[in-house]
Design a protein around this motif. Structure first.
Motif, mmCIF file in Angstrom:
data_model
loop_
_atom_site.group_PDB
_atom_site.id
_atom_site.type_symbol
_atom_site.label_atom_id
_atom_site.label_comp_id
_atom_site.label_asym_id
_atom_site.label_seq_id
_atom_site.Cartn_x
_atom_site.Cartn_y
_atom_site.Cartn_z
ATOM 1 N N LEU A 172 11.163 4.511 -3.315
ATOM 2 C CA LEU A 172 9.463 4.675 -3.079
ATOM 3 C C LEU A 172 9.208 4.866 -1.526
ATOM 4 O O LEU A 172 8.123 5.251 -1.293
ATOM 5 C CB LEU A 172 8.988 3.412 -3.603
ATOM 6 C CG LEU A 172 9.251 3.523 -5.149
ATOM 7 C CD1 LEU A 172 8.304 2.272 -5.910
ATOM 8 C CD2 LEU A 172 8.718 4.685 -5.868
ATOM 9 N N ALA A 215 6.660 -1.246 -10.553
ATOM 10 C CA ALA A 215 6.327 0.152 -10.865
ATOM 11 C C ALA A 215 7.593 0.867 -11.345
ATOM 12 O O ALA A 215 7.286 1.636 -12.452
ATOM 13 C CB ALA A 215 5.644 0.877 -9.778
ATOM 14 N N LEU A 216 8.708 0.649 -10.890
ATOM 15 C CA LEU A 216 9.948 1.280 -11.507
ATOM 16 C C LEU A 216 10.388 0.831 -12.623
ATOM 17 O O LEU A 216 10.740 1.586 -13.613
ATOM 18 C CB LEU A 216 11.145 1.157 -10.521
ATOM 19 C CG LEU A 216 11.031 1.732 -9.125
ATOM 20 C CD1 LEU A 216 12.214 1.097 -8.150
ATOM 21 C CD2 LEU A 216 10.859 3.117 -9.095
ATOM 22 N N TYR A 235 -0.314 -1.563 -15.274
ATOM 23 C CA TYR A 235 1.248 -1.266 -15.337
ATOM 24 C C TYR A 235 1.652 -0.003 -15.729
ATOM 25 O O TYR A 235 2.340 0.731 -14.845
ATOM 26 C CB TYR A 235 2.025 -2.201 -16.263
ATOM 27 C CG TYR A 235 1.342 -3.599 -16.415
ATOM 28 C CD1 TYR A 235 1.257 -4.345 -14.995
ATOM 29 C CD2 TYR A 235 1.630 -4.438 -17.465
ATOM 30 C CE1 TYR A 235 0.947 -5.658 -15.032
ATOM 31 C CE2 TYR A 235 1.312 -5.892 -17.533
ATOM 32 C CZ TYR A 235 0.875 -6.491 -16.347
ATOM 33 O OH TYR A 235 0.513 -7.706 -16.114
ATOM 34 N N PHE A 248 7.391 2.067 -15.122
ATOM 35 C CA PHE A 248 7.350 3.683 -15.273
ATOM 36 C C PHE A 248 7.678 4.224 -16.544
ATOM 37 O O PHE A 248 6.903 5.185 -17.118
ATOM 38 C CB PHE A 248 8.228 4.207 -14.086
ATOM 39 C CG PHE A 248 8.148 5.665 -14.024
ATOM 40 C CD1 PHE A 248 6.712 6.304 -13.274
ATOM 41 C CD2 PHE A 248 9.132 6.737 -14.334
ATOM 42 C CE1 PHE A 248 6.844 7.598 -13.038
ATOM 43 C CE2 PHE A 248 8.696 7.950 -14.545
ATOM 44 C CZ PHE A 248 7.661 8.611 -13.549
ATOM 45 N N SER A 262 1.688 2.729 -12.428
ATOM 46 C CA SER A 262 3.199 3.075 -12.188
ATOM 47 C C SER A 262 3.284 4.740 -12.190
ATOM 48 O O SER A 262 4.158 5.132 -11.414
ATOM 49 C CB SER A 262 4.156 2.395 -13.186
ATOM 50 O OG SER A 262 4.043 2.893 -14.564
ATOM 51 N N ALA A 263 2.672 5.308 -13.147
ATOM 52 C CA ALA A 263 2.803 6.757 -13.018
ATOM 53 C C ALA A 263 2.123 7.236 -11.815
ATOM 54 O O ALA A 263 2.500 8.469 -11.427
ATOM 55 C CB ALA A 263 1.699 7.197 -14.181
ATOM 56 N N LEU A 274 0.546 4.952 -5.308
ATOM 57 C CA LEU A 274 0.818 3.544 -6.125
ATOM 58 C C LEU A 274 -0.415 2.379 -5.698
ATOM 59 O O LEU A 274 -0.836 1.923 -6.516
ATOM 60 C CB LEU A 274 2.081 3.255 -6.058
ATOM 61 C CG LEU A 274 2.448 1.641 -6.729
ATOM 62 C CD1 LEU A 274 2.203 1.965 -8.093
ATOM 63 C CD2 LEU A 274 3.662 1.217 -6.316
ATOM 64 N N HIS A 301 4.661 5.273 -19.387
ATOM 65 C CA HIS A 301 3.596 6.126 -19.340
ATOM 66 C C HIS A 301 3.702 7.325 -19.911
ATOM 67 O O HIS A 301 2.999 8.322 -20.253
ATOM 68 C CB HIS A 301 3.008 6.395 -18.164
ATOM 69 C CG HIS A 301 4.326 7.329 -17.343
ATOM 70 N ND1 HIS A 301 5.130 7.183 -16.604
ATOM 71 C CD2 HIS A 301 3.687 8.940 -17.089
ATOM 72 C CE1 HIS A 301 5.596 8.459 -16.274
ATOM 73 N NE2 HIS A 301 4.608 9.251 -16.401
ATOM 74 N N LEU A 330 2.930 6.417 -8.723
ATOM 75 C CA LEU A 330 3.856 6.463 -7.724
ATOM 76 C C LEU A 330 4.391 7.984 -7.734
ATOM 77 O O LEU A 330 4.906 8.462 -6.623
ATOM 78 C CB LEU A 330 5.046 5.507 -8.120
ATOM 79 C CG LEU A 330 5.837 5.572 -9.433
ATOM 80 C CD1 LEU A 330 7.056 6.683 -9.057
ATOM 81 C CD2 LEU A 330 6.352 4.603 -9.679
ATOM 82 N N LEU A 331 4.432 8.865 -8.717
ATOM 83 C CA LEU A 331 4.741 10.132 -8.723
ATOM 84 C C LEU A 331 3.968 10.859 -7.682
ATOM 85 O O LEU A 331 4.326 11.910 -7.140
ATOM 86 C CB LEU A 331 4.612 10.955 -9.983
ATOM 87 C CG LEU A 331 5.536 10.505 -11.208
ATOM 88 C CD1 LEU A 331 5.336 11.216 -12.507
ATOM 89 C CD2 LEU A 331 7.172 10.667 -10.546
ATOM 90 N N SER A 356 13.394 -0.706 -4.174
ATOM 91 C CA SER A 356 12.124 -0.010 -4.084
ATOM 92 C C SER A 356 12.059 0.541 -2.742
ATOM 93 O O SER A 356 11.155 1.685 -2.723
ATOM 94 C CB SER A 356 11.263 -1.275 -4.203
ATOM 95 O OG SER A 356 11.210 -2.005 -5.440
#
Length: 415
Positions: free
Chosen positions: A219, A78-79, A43, A82, A47-48, A55, A85, A50-51, A215
């Motif tokens: 994303l 993930a949002l 998790y 997020f 989720s980090a 993902l 983290h 995605l930057l 999303s």
């Protein structure tokens, strides 16, 4: 009538829960793998990713050499995860475990409220909820949820809040949001259909659609990858044939020796289970909300491609319904409650897991294969017993405290 549980006994029950939680935390910190929390790492670390636009390329491998854990959840999850983290992981891990226990207490408290109405707020049933929470921590579904840092208790608690509420927008919105985080709570929409709560059912679908849209907007390609390529890919989630997968598909695959997929055998099993689940629902009393959501959620566990043991947190609400619900006291109900108590406290799938050479191997000796269908058999037995007993009295069970004299009419059942 005064509550039969004295305040000091309530404090003893609270102390029992504190000792149970303390023992669990000690287990975490004093055993080599106690704070691995591999799913919580997925998790947080996933989720980090995605930057970086990665993902669904992310995998967690540090503590799982046999199976690299990918981020398998919808992009909306993930949002939601997020922000975690940015915090030190040990802090997140301890807080996650404590909040999981709090959510478990809230889940069981709502179950009792659905059975006993406002009486569940008294000292007696508060003590019962505390004791069940203290013991529930050590049942296999909650054990594994805490071991992995899973989210399932939070999801079940959210569903129970939705069941408890009479506000269509709150109930539907909660289920839709939870389905946006993990798909499994979406089955609760069938509860709204069973209760003819059409506004809540439609709003839950609309809310889930909103999580998809958000999303997609935030994303972009990462969300598109999930909903066009990865959605419904059971192989990506894990080994279907592992004994820790207690779904119909897992049980059938182990019995026949290969993954049955979603072919004719699985479809026939789903259809038969659906008929039995509907029959069980129709046999419930008209105000049995706890019984209804238990029937629905157990069906969801059966038909899901993969239902890991940590998904089976609904065993505890089912046990509460068996022990205190409208069928409590009948010999068959006691047998079923005893079966499930042994199954979930001992952790039969976990024991069987020790006998599988690899979690990826499907074929195994017939005795182990059939024993590995224990949860499926247990659910079908509960459905069959409900159907056999027929519709119980509409009035909920009463407290076993001292009887009170009344010259007025009997109280109406709490809806």
């Amino acid at each position: 009538m005064s509550d039969p549980v004295r305040p000091h006994r309530l404090w003893w029950c609270a102390a029992l829960l504190a000792v149970s939680v303390g023992a669990r935390l000690a287990w975490n910190f004093l055993t080599p793998n106690g704070m691995n929390l591999v799913d919580l790492h997925v998790y947080v670390d996933g989720s980090a990713a995605l930057l970086r636009g990665e993902l669904y390329d992310f995998t967690y491998t540090r503590d799982t050499p046999e199976f690299s854990l990918p981020f398998t959840y919808p992009p909306f999850a993930a949002l939601v995860f997020f922000p975690l983290h940015y915090l030190p992981f040990p802090v997140v891990g301890v807080a996650w475990q404590l909040l999981t226990v709090a959510a478990l207490f809230g889940l069981l408290r709502i179950c009792l409220e659905l059975l006993f109405g406002s009486a569940a707020h008294g000292a007696r049933w508060t003590a019962v909820a505390l004791v069940w929470t203290a013991a529930g921590i050590w049942t296999e579904p909650i054990r594994t949820t805490l071991d992995y840092g899973q989210v399932n208790v939070f999801l079940a608690f959210g569903v129970m809040v939705a069941v408890r509420s009479n506000r269509w927008w709150l109930s539907g919105g909660l289920v839709g949001l939870l389905a946006g985080i993990k798909l499994t709570p979406a089955i609760a929409g069938m509860y709204f259909v069973a209760r003819r709560r059409w506004a809540a059912a439609f709003f839950s679908a609309a809310t889930f659609a909103a999580t998809v849209a958000i999303s997609w907007l935030v994303l972009g390609d990462q969300a598109r990858t999930y909903f066009t390529t990865l959605f419904g890919d059971a192989d990506r989630i894990g080994p279907v044939g592992s004994v820790w997968n207690q779904s119909l598909r897992g049980a059938l695959s182990r019995i026949v020796g290969h993954d049955v997929g979603t072919g004719p055998l699985w479809l026939a099993a789903v259809a038969a289970s659906a008929v039995l689940a509907v029959a069980a629902w129709r046999a419930l009393g008209p105000d049995d909300r706890l019984g209804t959501i238990v029937v629905v959620e157990l069906f969801g566990l059966l038909v899901s491609p993969i239902s890991w043991m940590h998904h089976w947190v609904w065993v505890l609400p089912m046990l509460l319904w068996l022990v205190y619900g409208p069928l409590a006291g009948r010999p068959g109900t006691r047998v079923l409650a005893g079966f499930w108590a042994v199954l979930t406290v001992v952790g039969v799938p976990w024991l069987l897991g020790l006998a599988q050479d690899s979690m990826w191997d499907i074929s195994r000796p017939a005795l182990l294969a059939w024993a590995g269908a224990c949860n499926v058999v247990g659910v079908l037995a509960v459905y069959t017993w409900i159907v056999y007993t027929g519709r119980p009295a509409a009035a909920p069970p009463v407290s076993r405290g001292p009887a009170r004299r009344s010259s007025g009419p009997a109280p109406r059942p709490t809806r």
